[in-house]
Design a protein around this motif. Structure first.
Motif, PDB file in Angstrom:
ATOM      1  N   GLU A   1      -7.050   0.891  -8.154  1.00  0.00           N
ATOM      2  CA  GLU A   1      -5.651   0.720  -7.779  1.00  0.00           C
ATOM      3  C   GLU A   1      -4.757   1.358  -8.843  1.00  0.00           C
ATOM      4  O   GLU A   1      -4.883   1.074 -10.031  1.00  0.00           O
ATOM      5  CB  GLU A   1      -5.317  -0.769  -7.647  1.00  0.00           C
TER       6      GLU A   1
ATOM      7  N   GLY B   1     -15.633  -2.412  -2.793  1.00  0.00           N
ATOM      8  CA  GLY B   1     -14.843  -2.228  -1.582  1.00  0.00           C
ATOM      9  C   GLY B   1     -13.434  -1.765  -1.885  1.00  0.00           C
ATOM     10  O   GLY B   1     -12.882  -0.894  -1.190  1.00  0.00           O
ATOM     11  N   SER B   2     -12.838  -2.326  -2.931  1.00  0.00           N
ATOM     12  CA  SER B   2     -11.495  -1.908  -3.327  1.00  0.00           C
ATOM     13  C   SER B   2     -11.490  -0.461  -3.800  1.00  0.00           C
ATOM     14  O   SER B   2     -10.602   0.328  -3.429  1.00  0.00           O
ATOM     15  CB  SER B   2     -10.980  -2.825  -4.441  1.00  0.00           C
TER      16      SER B   2
ATOM     17  N   ARG C   1     -13.171   9.052   3.306  1.00  0.00           N
ATOM     18  CA  ARG C   1     -13.551   7.996   4.246  1.00  0.00           C
ATOM     19  C   ARG C   1     -14.144   6.798   3.517  1.00  0.00           C
ATOM     20  O   ARG C   1     -14.946   6.946   2.592  1.00  0.00           O
ATOM     21  CB  ARG C   1     -14.549   8.540   5.275  1.00  0.00           C
ATOM     22  N   PHE C   2     -13.771   5.631   3.981  1.00  0.00           N
ATOM     23  CA  PHE C   2     -14.187   4.393   3.336  1.00  0.00           C
ATOM     24  C   PHE C   2     -15.707   4.257   3.284  1.00  0.00           C
ATOM     25  O   PHE C   2     -16.281   3.957   2.231  1.00  0.00           O
ATOM     26  CB  PHE C   2     -13.573   3.204   4.082  1.00  0.00           C
TER      27      PHE C   2
ATOM     28  N   ASN D   1     -17.249   6.518   0.796  1.00  0.00           N
ATOM     29  CA  ASN D   1     -16.910   6.137  -0.570  1.00  0.00           C
ATOM     30  C   ASN D   1     -17.727   4.952  -1.068  1.00  0.00           C
ATOM     31  O   ASN D   1     -17.893   4.774  -2.283  1.00  0.00           O
ATOM     32  CB  ASN D   1     -15.417   5.799  -0.663  1.00  0.00           C
TER      33      ASN D   1
ATOM     34  N   ARG E   1       0.838  -1.192   0.000  1.00  0.00           N
ATOM     35  CA  ARG E   1       0.000   0.000   0.000  1.00  0.00           C
ATOM     36  C   ARG E   1       0.876   1.245   0.000  1.00  0.00           C
ATOM     37  O   ARG E   1       1.863   1.320   0.721  1.00  0.00           O
ATOM     38  CB  ARG E   1      -0.925  -0.003   1.220  1.00  0.00           C
TER      39      ARG E   1
ATOM     40  N   ARG F   1     -11.811   1.784  -0.826  1.00  0.00           N
ATOM     41  CA  ARG F   1     -10.595   1.785   0.004  1.00  0.00           C
ATOM     42  C   ARG F   1      -9.496   2.620  -0.637  1.00  0.00           C
ATOM     43  O   ARG F   1      -8.698   3.274   0.050  1.00  0.00           O
ATOM     44  CB  ARG F   1     -10.129   0.351   0.213  1.00  0.00           C
ATOM     45  N   ASN F   2      -9.416   2.615  -1.955  1.00  0.00           N
ATOM     46  CA  ASN F   2      -8.332   3.317  -2.650  1.00  0.00           C
ATOM     47  C   ASN F   2      -8.659   4.767  -2.979  1.00  0.00           C
ATOM     48  O   ASN F   2      -7.744   5.536  -3.292  1.00  0.00           O
ATOM     49  CB  ASN F   2      -7.973   2.565  -3.948  1.00  0.00           C
TER      50      ASN F   2
END
Length: 435
Positions: free
Chosen positions: A214, A253-254, A262-263, A266, A116, A257-258
């Motif tokens: 990503e 979710g990915s 805030r998760f 998002n 990460r 997270r990326n």
């Protein structure tokens, strides 16, 4: 080694060798292997399937990756003896900056698959060694964060910026402006990825990192890119209902997270998903041509380096167009299956350029001996790609640093053992073609 490596110095090879052997007296062995085969094997074990497919995979049947190694193996070093090689110099100058070794760390997209915020750790490794890191346009951290970490380690540590030429010209200008603001010494325009090559390792597992958010941090941190996303959301008029599946939920979710922010927000906000689709739509320009390049000098004061040049006629045209450097590269064999090996291309391109621009090379460079061969064939410096990512997988920033430090150390020893005291003195006299 565990401690931060110093800048490469005269005798860097023997110093590093001695450090490793001294640690061995106390039962300590290097955290990253000093040979590429074992480094690759252990990195494979450490990486996820998705990370390995993306980092280690090549185009088609992988024949270009094989050609890269075969091209290096066709040249043999012929050492000379009874020369005083007690004092050696690896230093070079690139675009007005003195560097301790003729080595740069290549950009590798979606490094977050391995670690990460991988780019921050790679930047730290480069800064500790004093060699340039070419910031990836498809990085896993904004260039500003990477530059800040590098400056924390070593103020003014050298860095370049890789540009993927977007279909949005304002975004190109924004990237160029940001690169200048973070102190980049050059902009490296990648020419060989106007479309993704056919990459079976990724295709067979249905894995495109960017579709999961990503490797798009340069974009989501860019004000112009965020404007484009906002414009698209304002003009959106419904659309097909997306398929709901377990895989789609994981992908969401990915993305959440990326994405910045805030998760939990998002997960439901439209911007993260719109950012991914926007990236996929505009990140590259298949229509890119020499006319586009002609206007680049008016858009940046940074030295311009073209990456992905394999034909001597393209190299001549680039120099005639006024570029400052080229990178002889087949993208590590990741774009065109069956392409010429980068060292075979270098042997034709270096004479064609004839010193009118800087010539760098990547793709297949694994060892210090490989770097020496590249320099002898006319390169000013060599770029290291997969090896530093393997080190990153094994030991983070320290691993990336140690892999490159090992390559520099081997270069120093090979230089002296071949009968030379400065990389500037290398030419084809030190080599014989054997195949």
């Amino acid at each position: 080694m565990d401690d931060a490596a110093p800048l490469p110095t005269p005798g860097a090879g023997r110093i590093r060798q001695n450090d490793i052997y001294t640690a061995g007296i106390h039962g300590r062995t290097p955290r990253v292997p000093t040979d590429f085969a074992e480094l690759e094997r252990r990195a494979h074990d450490a990486m996820s399937d998705r990370a390995w497919a993306y980092i280690a995979g090549g185009a088609g049947e992988g024949t270009t990756m094989t050609s890269n190694r075969a091209a290096l193996d066709r040249w043999a070093i012929v050492p000379r003896v009874l020369r005083d090689v007690s004092v050696r110099s690896l230093g070079i100058e690139l675009f007005g900056r003195r560097l301790p070794a003729p080595v740069l760390i290549s950009p590798v997209g979606a490094g977050g698959l391995v670690r990460r915020r991988a780019d921050v750790e790679i930047g730290r490794a480069a800064a500790e060694l004093g060699v340039p890191y070419i910031f990836s346009n498809q990085g896993s951290a904004p260039m500003e964060d990477v530059a800040a970490e590098m400056d924390r380690v070593r103020t003014g540590a050298p860095r370049w910026f890789q540009l993927y030429w977007s279909t949005d010209d304002d975004l190109v200008d924004s990237f160029l402006g940001r690169a200048s603001a973070v102190g980049a010494d050059a902009v490296v325009v990648t020419l060989d990825t106007t479309m993704l090559g056919w990459r079976p390792q990724d295709l067979n597992i249905g894995s495109l990192p960017f579709a999961r958010g990503e490797g798009i941090d340069q974009y989501t941190s860019d004000p112009r890119f965020r404007e484009i996303v906002a414009e698209r959301l304002r003009s959106a008029v419904g659309g097909d209902r997306p398929e709901v599946s377990l895989g789609a939920i994981r992908t969401l979710g990915s993305i959440a997270r990326n994405a910045p922010g805030r998760f939990l927000r998002n997960l439901t906000a439209p911007e993260p998903r719109a950012s991914v689709q926007t990236f996929l739509d505009i990140y590259s320009r298949p229509s890119l041509n020499w006319d586009d390049l002609a206007g680049l000098r008016d858009r940046t004061s940074l030295p311009i380096v073209l990456k992905g040049v394999l034909h001597p006629d393209d190299a001549r045209r680039a120099v005639d167009a006024g570029v400052d450097g080229i990178v002889v590269s087949n993208h590590g064999g990741r774009q065109v299956d069956g392409a010429i090996g980068s060292i075979d291309a270098l042997a034709e391109i270096a004479p064609a350029v004839d010193g009118r621009a800087k010539v760098l090379v990547d793709s297949g460079i694994r060892t210090g001996a490989d770097v020496l061969k590249a320099l002898a064939l006319g390169a000013d410096a060599a770029c290291i790609g997969r090896p530093h990512m393997y080190g990153l997988a094994l030991a983070g920033a320290d691993g990336a640093r140690d892999v490159v430090a090992n390559i520099i150390a081997e270069l120093d020893l090979t230089l002296g053992l071949s009968g030379y005291t400065a990389v500037a003195d290398l030419d084809t006299d030190v080599l014989r073609k054997i195949g």
